[in-house]
Scaffold this motif. Structure first.
Motif, PDB file in Angstrom:
ATOM      1  N   ASP A  90       0.845  -1.206   0.000  1.00  0.00           N
ATOM      2  CA  ASP A  90       0.000   0.000   0.000  1.00  0.00           C
ATOM      3  C   ASP A  90       0.878   1.253   0.000  1.00  0.00           C
ATOM      4  OD1 ASP A  90      -2.048  -1.819   0.246  1.00  0.00           O
ATOM      5  OD2 ASP A  90      -2.653  -1.225   2.257  1.00  0.00           O
ATOM      6  N   MET A 170      -6.851   1.995   1.527  1.00  0.00           N
ATOM      7  CA  MET A 170      -6.038   2.993   0.838  1.00  0.00           C
ATOM      8  C   MET A 170      -6.430   4.413   1.234  1.00  0.00           C
ATOM      9  SD  MET A 170      -3.622   1.659  -0.904  1.00  0.00           S
ATOM     10  CE  MET A 170      -3.146   2.806  -2.175  1.00  0.00           C
ATOM     11  N   ALA A 183      -3.807   8.801  -2.836  1.00  0.00           N
ATOM     12  CA  ALA A 183      -4.603   7.582  -2.635  1.00  0.00           C
ATOM     13  C   ALA A 183      -5.834   7.583  -3.538  1.00  0.00           C
ATOM     14  CB  ALA A 183      -5.020   7.466  -1.169  1.00  0.00           C
ATOM     15  N   ALA A 319      -1.888  -3.170  -2.205  1.00  0.00           N
ATOM     16  CA  ALA A 319      -2.185  -2.437  -3.435  1.00  0.00           C
ATOM     17  C   ALA A 319      -1.228  -2.776  -4.574  1.00  0.00           C
ATOM     18  CB  ALA A 319      -2.156  -0.932  -3.153  1.00  0.00           C
TER      19      ALA A 319
END
Length: 335
Positions: A90, A170, A183, A319
């Protein structure tokens, strides 16, 4: 002659004196006006200070409450972050590099080669190493209060929910890191890429309403069906595969996975099966045994050749891995 000039001289003197008096009067008036103007200017300056003088300095910290209820003063823009959790990808997606991370968690991950310069804080997290790195923020995925208390003595510490859905996670980590705009931009880009992937797959033969299941073994001959974690999160996207009714129950219970027996695997198996290759040798042996079983060979997906394998370490929920999977899933299905 002298008498005639005396009156004129007297008049000249009187004229000169008058002129001097007028000049003095004018000078005094000018000085008075100047003084008055200066005083007025000083008064205005005193009563109307500049914006620079009145503006308060920007805050460097803010109050944050984590999902476990701890309220902590954290930096607005943290610079020296230690991240101890499953979803380090992430941070990578947001262009952030931590100073410390349990490097053992990166083994086999798609982002392993992007950790240059990151110090190993160990797992469980090493308090001495953490103190040595002098972080200004610690993001911790553990839930033990004793660990939280110990880390809080070193630097502001928050407990982060690494199992939250991608979008929620996120947005949350973006706010924590001062990267809210980044983000939101990443999520928008990801959604566009995901939509394009499903459109591509449907154009190449994927049918509407097709079901899919994800299985893996853990040591101890334990078979699991995956639900709200890892690869399943991508497969069960809005435009993706559908879960079977049995898997839907696991999803409705908000469970990441559920242990099942090989005898009931047919209830969970979908039109397509994704089999995650485990790390431990014992789990690999269990997988090989499953593949040779009559139960496995009788599944429709197996008979139709719709079985796909992937390294379990490359199906994480972070992510960076999710973005990588958008290219990998079509590659798997097209083999």
């Amino acid at each position: 002659m002298n008498k005639a000039r005396q009156p004129f001289a007297i008049l000249c003197i009187i004229f000169l004196m008058s002129t001097l008096l007028l000049a003095c009067s004018s000078t005094k008036n000018d000085e008075g006006n100047a003084a008055a103007n200066t005083a007025a200017g000083n008064t205005a300056a005193t009563s109307a200070p500049t914006a620079e003088a009145t503006a308060e300095p920007a805050a460097t910290t803010r109050s944050y409450t984590d999902y476990k209820g701890h309220t902590v003063e954290i930096p607005v823009n943290p610079q020296r972050i230690i991240y101890s959790g499953e979803t380090y990808g992430d941070l990578i997606a947001l262009g952030v590099q931590a100073i410390g991370y349990p490097l053992s968690m990166a083994e086999g991950q798609v982002f392993k080669d992007k950790l240059t310069g990151v110090e190993d804080v160990g797992f469980p997290i090493n308090l001495e190493k953490t103190l040595e790195l002098q972080p200004d923020l610690i993001i911790y995925a553990g839930i033990e209060e004793a660990d939280f208390d110990a880390l809080s003595k070193i630097a502001p510490t928050i407990i982060f929910d690494t199992f939250a859905p991608l979008k929620e996670r996120m947005q949350e980590i973006g706010g924590i890191l001062g990267k809210t705009a980044e983000a939101e931009a990443w999520l928008a880009q990801y959604q566009t890429q995901e939509d394009a992937m499903w459109a591509q797959l449907k154009a190449s033969g994927m049918k509407e309403g097709e079901t899919a299941a994800v299985f893996t073994y853990y040591p101890g001959d334990r078979l699991f069906v995956m639900a709200t974690t890892g690869l399943s999160q991508v497969l069960y996207g809005e435009n993706g595969f559908k879960p079977t009714p049995a898997i839907q129950k696991v999803l409705d219970a908000d469970m990441g996975f559920q242990e099942i027996s090989m005898e009931v695997i047919r209830e969970y198996a979908g039109d397509r099966i994704f089999l995650l290759t485990p790390v431990a040798d014992e789990a690999k042996a269990s997988t090989d045994k499953l593949l040779e079983s009559a139960v496995w060979k009788s599944l429709p997906a197996v008979k139709n050749g719709y079985v796909y394998t992937q390294d379990i370490m490359k199906t994480s929920s972070d992510a960076a891995t999710r973005e990588w999977l958008l290219g990998e899933i079509p590659a798997m299905l097209n083999k």
